[in-house]
Scaffold this motif. Structure first.
Motif, PDB file in Angstrom:
ATOM      1  N   SER A  89      -0.695 -13.016  14.456  1.00 29.30           N
ATOM      2  CA  SER A  89      -1.439 -11.816  14.090  1.00 29.30           C
ATOM      3  C   SER A  89      -0.530 -10.593  14.093  1.00 29.30           C
ATOM      4  CB  SER A  89      -2.599 -11.581  15.063  1.00 29.30           C
ATOM      5  OG  SER A  89      -3.535 -12.638  14.999  1.00 29.30           O
ATOM      6  N   SER A  90      -0.782  -9.721  13.144  1.00 35.16           N
ATOM      7  CA  SER A  90      -0.074  -8.446  13.102  1.00 35.16           C
ATOM      8  C   SER A  90      -0.697  -7.482  14.110  1.00 35.16           C
ATOM      9  CB  SER A  90      -0.150  -7.862  11.695  1.00 35.16           C
ATOM     10  OG  SER A  90       0.430  -6.586  11.626  1.00 35.16           O
ATOM     11  N   ASP A  91       0.126  -6.549  14.613  1.00 33.23           N
ATOM     12  CA  ASP A  91      -0.400  -5.554  15.553  1.00 33.23           C
ATOM     13  C   ASP A  91      -1.485  -4.711  14.893  1.00 33.23           C
ATOM     14  OD1 ASP A  91       1.352  -6.463  17.441  1.00 33.23           O
ATOM     15  OD2 ASP A  91       2.848  -4.915  17.073  1.00 33.23           O
ATOM     16  N   ILE A  92      -1.280  -4.365  13.635  1.00 35.56           N
ATOM     17  CA  ILE A  92      -2.273  -3.621  12.854  1.00 35.56           C
ATOM     18  C   ILE A  92      -2.365  -4.253  11.477  1.00 35.56           C
ATOM     19  CG2 ILE A  92      -1.899  -1.440  14.075  1.00 35.56           C
ATOM     20  CD1 ILE A  92      -0.237  -0.526  11.654  1.00 35.56           C
ATOM     21  N   ASP A  93      -3.388  -3.899  10.740  1.00 39.69           N
ATOM     22  CA  ASP A  93      -3.546  -4.351   9.360  1.00 39.69           C
ATOM     23  C   ASP A  93      -2.532  -3.575   8.512  1.00 39.69           C
ATOM     24  OD1 ASP A  93      -4.321  -5.160   6.864  1.00 39.69           O
ATOM     25  OD2 ASP A  93      -6.455  -4.783   7.173  1.00 39.69           O
ATOM     26  N   THR A  94      -1.477  -4.260   8.080  1.00 42.97           N
ATOM     27  CA  THR A  94      -0.356  -3.586   7.437  1.00 42.97           C
ATOM     28  C   THR A  94      -0.353  -3.758   5.921  1.00 42.97           C
ATOM     29  OG1 THR A  94       0.997  -5.550   7.815  1.00 42.97           O
ATOM     30  CG2 THR A  94       1.141  -3.771   9.448  1.00 42.97           C
ATOM     31  N   GLN A  95       0.462  -2.943   5.288  1.00 50.61           N
ATOM     32  CA  GLN A  95       0.813  -3.072   3.876  1.00 50.61           C
ATOM     33  C   GLN A  95       2.326  -2.932   3.786  1.00 50.61           C
ATOM     34  OE1 GLN A  95      -1.891   0.177   2.741  1.00 50.61           O
ATOM     35  NE2 GLN A  95      -2.869  -1.264   1.342  1.00 50.61           N
TER      36      GLN A  95
ATOM     37  N   ASN B 129       2.996  -6.583  -0.663  1.00 54.25           N
ATOM     38  CA  ASN B 129       1.894  -7.422  -0.184  1.00 54.25           C
ATOM     39  C   ASN B 129       1.026  -6.640   0.787  1.00 54.25           C
ATOM     40  OD1 ASN B 129       1.211  -9.642   2.295  1.00 54.25           O
ATOM     41  ND2 ASN B 129       0.629 -10.242   0.239  1.00 54.25           N
ATOM     42  N   ASP B 130      -0.263  -6.876   0.677  1.00 50.80           N
ATOM     43  CA  ASP B 130      -1.220  -6.321   1.633  1.00 50.80           C
ATOM     44  C   ASP B 130      -1.546  -7.368   2.680  1.00 50.80           C
ATOM     45  OD1 ASP B 130      -3.272  -5.151   3.025  1.00 50.80           O
ATOM     46  OD2 ASP B 130      -4.427  -4.559   1.279  1.00 50.80           O
ATOM     47  N   ASP B 131      -2.170  -8.462   2.272  1.00 48.91           N
ATOM     48  CA  ASP B 131      -2.563  -9.522   3.203  1.00 48.91           C
ATOM     49  C   ASP B 131      -1.910 -10.832   2.806  1.00 48.91           C
ATOM     50  OD1 ASP B 131      -4.265  -7.814   4.647  1.00 48.91           O
ATOM     51  OD2 ASP B 131      -5.880  -8.138   3.218  1.00 48.91           O
ATOM     52  N   ASP B 132      -1.140 -11.414   3.724  1.00 46.28           N
ATOM     53  CA  ASP B 132      -0.533 -12.717   3.489  1.00 46.28           C
ATOM     54  C   ASP B 132      -1.450 -13.808   4.014  1.00 46.28           C
ATOM     55  OD1 ASP B 132       1.996 -14.339   2.798  1.00 46.28           O
ATOM     56  OD2 ASP B 132       1.563 -14.948   4.857  1.00 46.28           O
ATOM     57  N   ALA B 133      -1.652 -14.854   3.232  1.00 48.68           N
ATOM     58  CA  ALA B 133      -2.615 -15.893   3.580  1.00 48.68           C
ATOM     59  C   ALA B 133      -2.240 -16.636   4.858  1.00 48.68           C
ATOM     60  CB  ALA B 133      -2.752 -16.884   2.424  1.00 48.68           C
ATOM     61  N   ASN B 134      -0.953 -16.648   5.217  1.00 48.77           N
ATOM     62  CA  ASN B 134      -0.511 -17.388   6.397  1.00 48.77           C
ATOM     63  C   ASN B 134      -0.377 -16.522   7.634  1.00 48.77           C
ATOM     64  OD1 ASN B 134      -0.282 -19.854   4.972  1.00 48.77           O
ATOM     65  ND2 ASN B 134       1.714 -19.235   4.186  1.00 48.77           N
ATOM     66  N   ARG B 135      -0.935 -15.302   7.581  1.00 55.14           N
ATOM     67  CA  ARG B 135      -0.845 -14.396   8.715  1.00 55.14           C
ATOM     68  C   ARG B 135      -2.210 -13.774   8.984  1.00 55.14           C
ATOM     69  NH1 ARG B 135       3.862 -14.935   6.333  1.00 55.14           N
ATOM     70  NH2 ARG B 135       5.742 -14.924   7.618  1.00 55.14           N
TER      71      ARG B 135
ATOM     72  N   ASN C 219      -5.019 -10.996  10.895  1.00 54.17           N
ATOM     73  CA  ASN C 219      -5.219  -9.576  11.173  1.00 54.17           C
ATOM     74  C   ASN C 219      -4.521  -8.681  10.158  1.00 54.17           C
ATOM     75  OD1 ASN C 219      -6.304  -7.399  12.658  1.00 54.17           O
ATOM     76  ND2 ASN C 219      -4.380  -7.118  13.758  1.00 54.17           N
ATOM     77  N   GLY C 220      -4.503  -9.130   8.893  1.00 53.31           N
ATOM     78  CA  GLY C 220      -3.942  -8.295   7.845  1.00 53.31           C
ATOM     79  C   GLY C 220      -2.432  -8.219   7.846  1.00 53.31           C
ATOM     80  N   GLY C 221      -1.749  -9.231   8.404  1.00 54.09           N
ATOM     81  CA  GLY C 221      -0.290  -9.257   8.370  1.00 54.09           C
ATOM     82  C   GLY C 221       0.228  -9.384   6.949  1.00 54.09           C
ATOM     83  N   SER C 222       1.388  -8.814   6.687  1.00 53.34           N
ATOM     84  CA  SER C 222       1.952  -8.773   5.338  1.00 53.34           C
ATOM     85  C   SER C 222       3.305  -9.472   5.320  1.00 53.34           C
ATOM     86  CB  SER C 222       2.126  -7.325   4.879  1.00 53.34           C
ATOM     87  OG  SER C 222       0.949  -6.575   5.074  1.00 53.34           O
TER      88      SER C 222
ATOM     89  N   GLY D  94      -0.238   1.496   7.263  1.00 50.88           N
ATOM     90  CA  GLY D  94      -1.428   0.881   7.812  1.00 50.88           C
ATOM     91  C   GLY D  94      -2.521   0.875   6.757  1.00 50.88           C
ATOM     92  N   PHE D  95      -3.160  -0.283   6.582  1.00 50.75           N
ATOM     93  CA  PHE D  95      -4.261  -0.341   5.612  1.00 50.75           C
ATOM     94  C   PHE D  95      -5.329   0.669   6.013  1.00 50.75           C
ATOM     95  CE2 PHE D  95      -8.436  -1.987   4.382  1.00 50.75           C
ATOM     96  CZ  PHE D  95      -8.264  -2.050   3.001  1.00 50.75           C
ATOM     97  N   ASP D  96      -5.796   1.427   5.016  1.00 52.16           N
ATOM     98  CA  ASP D  96      -6.779   2.477   5.275  1.00 52.16           C
ATOM     99  C   ASP D  96      -6.238   3.461   6.318  1.00 52.16           C
ATOM    100  OD1 ASP D  96      -9.163   3.765   4.673  1.00 52.16           O
ATOM    101  OD2 ASP D  96     -10.304   2.695   6.205  1.00 52.16           O
ATOM    102  N   SER D  97      -4.884   3.608   6.316  1.00 54.59           N
ATOM    103  CA  SER D  97      -4.184   4.544   7.198  1.00 54.59           C
ATOM    104  C   SER D  97      -4.352   4.208   8.681  1.00 54.59           C
ATOM    105  CB  SER D  97      -4.632   5.983   6.920  1.00 54.59           C
ATOM    106  OG  SER D  97      -4.370   6.334   5.570  1.00 54.59           O
ATOM    107  N   GLU D  98      -4.502   2.921   9.003  1.00 56.24           N
ATOM    108  CA  GLU D  98      -4.574   2.513  10.412  1.00 56.24           C
ATOM    109  C   GLU D  98      -3.262   2.862  11.108  1.00 56.24           C
ATOM    110  OE1 GLU D  98      -5.370  -1.501  13.117  1.00 56.24           O
ATOM    111  OE2 GLU D  98      -5.730  -1.533  10.947  1.00 56.24           O
TER     112      GLU D  98
END
Length: 230
Positions: free
Chosen positions: A93-99, A117-123, A125-128, A146-150
């Motif tokens: 899992s990523s610490d935050i939903d990343t881009q 990449n926004d979301d990688d299928a093999n990661r 919590n929105g890991g990229s 951060g996705f949506d500026s997280e």
């Protein structure tokens, strides 16, 4: 009777947090040449005029709006080979939903996107993650938002990809050519009897790790195999 009038002036102030030092493109932090992990934060990061506005969503051809809290790294390739950047390890899992985006160019408003990449299928919590063939001597600029500026702490991994692995095994009545490719794109399995003229056995569209195989009769002439990525 005298009266003493005392006036008190109370000043209240708060310290404003500063943005990360790699908030702007011009201040991108250089990454080591070798595979590495760097850490940072998107907290208090800002959007710079001219920055990219979107990245690949990770779901088909769709694009995702880029968050406004972006930070930058840069990395210069020491040779021609396939590399990977990711915000978390595979199946973690990523610490935050990343881009994540990788670019070439000399100014923030004139960049060429190499991969994003926004979301990688093999990661989770929105890991990229992105993977691409790097060119020796080229400097690549890596953007994370951060996705949506997280906003929070984040990680960036740089690793050497293993795009192709071929194995040949002798079975009871045939030879099995098999392989694995860690690649997002076209992989062509080719054969030759003289290593001068090559013929396409089959083309594969890879989306991450995949496998392929080719059955060859035992009485076939000596055959060489190669896999080519595009």
């Amino acid at each position: 009777m005298a009266y003493l009038l005392t006036i008190g002036l109370f000043l209240s102030c708060s310290l404003l947090a500063e943005p990360p030092r790699n908030d702007d493109f011009a201040n991108a932090i250089a990454m080591p040449v070798e595979p590495t992990l760097v850490t940072g934060t998107t907290t208090e990061a800002t959007h710079e005029a001219g920055e990219p506005s979107e990245v690949n969503s990770g779901f088909g051809p769709n694009r995702s709006p880029l968050g406004t809290n972006t930070v930058w790294w840069k990395w210069t390739s020491p040779s021609n080979y396939v590399v990977k950047f990711a915000t978390c390890l595979e199946f973690e899992s990523s610490d935050i939903d990343t881009q994540l985006g990788v670019y070439t160019g000399n100014s923030v408003d004139a960049l060429t996107e190499i991969a994003s990449n926004d979301d990688d299928a093999n990661r989770a919590n929105g890991g990229s993650a992105v993977m691409f063939p790097a060119t020796q001597g080229t400097t690549y600029y890596i953007l994370i938002a951060g996705f949506d500026s997280e906003a929070d702490s984040m990680k960036l991994y740089r690793s050497d990809a293993t795009p192709l692995q071929l194995t040949i095994s002798r079975e009871q009545n045939h030879t099995l050519v098999s392989g694995m490719a860690e690649w997002n794109g076209l992989v062509s399995l080719q054969s030759s009897t003289n290593m001068a003229t090559w013929f396409t056995v089959q083309n594969y569209i890879a989306d991450g790790v995949f496998s392929f195989s080719e059955v060859v009769a035992t009485n076939a002439p000596a055959t060489f195999y190669r896999a080519v990525i595009y």
